[in-house]
Design an enzyme around this catalytic site. Structure first.
Site, mmCIF file in Angstrom:
data_model
loop_
_atom_site.group_PDB
_atom_site.id
_atom_site.type_symbol
_atom_site.label_atom_id
_atom_site.label_comp_id
_atom_site.label_asym_id
_atom_site.label_seq_id
_atom_site.Cartn_x
_atom_site.Cartn_y
_atom_site.Cartn_z
ATOM 1 N N CYS A 105 0.828 -1.211 0.000
ATOM 2 C CA CYS A 105 0.000 0.000 0.000
ATOM 3 C C CYS A 105 0.866 1.266 0.000
ATOM 4 O O CYS A 105 1.609 1.520 0.948
ATOM 5 C CB CYS A 105 -0.904 -0.032 1.226
ATOM 6 S SG CYS A 105 -1.754 1.501 1.577
ATOM 7 N N CYS A 108 -0.006 3.776 2.824
ATOM 8 C CA CYS A 108 0.467 3.221 4.105
ATOM 9 C C CYS A 108 1.940 3.569 4.319
ATOM 10 O O CYS A 108 2.353 3.930 5.419
ATOM 11 C CB CYS A 108 0.303 1.702 4.132
ATOM 12 S SG CYS A 108 -1.389 1.116 3.995
#
Length: 181
Positions: A105, A108
């Site tokens: 991600c 993230c």
């Protein structure tokens, strides 16, 4: 320490006999005896009733007592499905913030350094992170993850706030609100 206790007479013991199958319990000479929860659970209901009727102490350690690494103030602690609840329960009244992320991600990865800075700023908050990979999927599902990153804020073992996405300002506001309540 989470434990189950009954009352103990130092000279009492339960021994195997024709009416009791294997798995005897022989308390030691102390006010409490620590046994593995699994050994108590394996007893028949009749054996458990004898323990209760004879007022024996049977102190049982749970997995909460040994559930993984302790969280350290000022840093982010990586958790797994096996260690998460133990750390949350041991946090007591402290606010717990969980960063639920994946390795692939992009957002993230962008918010991770800022999340670490928050862990150094708030010494009364426990900061955790959970990689929502296949191994930790049961916990991610239990916590209701829909998108990464998701931040769950817990107080006394209950989820009280959630911030989805890499919205740093929203995360700070949510932490402040939970801390002040």
């Amino acid at each position: 320490m989470a434990s189950i206790q009954f009352t103990l007479s130092p000279t009492s013991s339960i021994r195997s006999s024709p009416s009791f199958p294997a798995n005897p319990i022989t308390p030691q000479y102390s006010s409490t005896t620590t046994k593995d929860l699994s050994s108590y659970c394996k007893l028949s209901s009749r054996q458990k009733n004898v323990i209760k009727s004879r007022n024996l102490v049977f102190s049982v350690r749970s997995s909460l007592d040994t559930a993984g690494p302790p969280s350290i103030v000022g840093q982010v602690t990586e958790v797994t499905k096996d260690t998460f609840w133990g750390i949350v329960n041991s946090a007591g009244d402290k606010t717990v913030v969980l960063d639920m992320y994946t390795q692939w991600c992009g957002p993230c990865k962008l918010i991770a350094p800022k999340y670490k800075e928050l862990s150094q700023k708030y010494d009364d908050v426990v900061f955790l992170k959970l990689d929502c990979n296949q191994e930790n999927k049961p916990l991610a599902k239990e916590l209701g993850i829909k998108v990464v990153p998701t931040f769950k804020i817990l107080k006394q073992g209950k989820i009280v706030k959630e911030v989805t996405g890499a919205k740093f300002d929203n995360l700070v506001v949510a932490i402040e609100n939970v801390r002040s309540s």
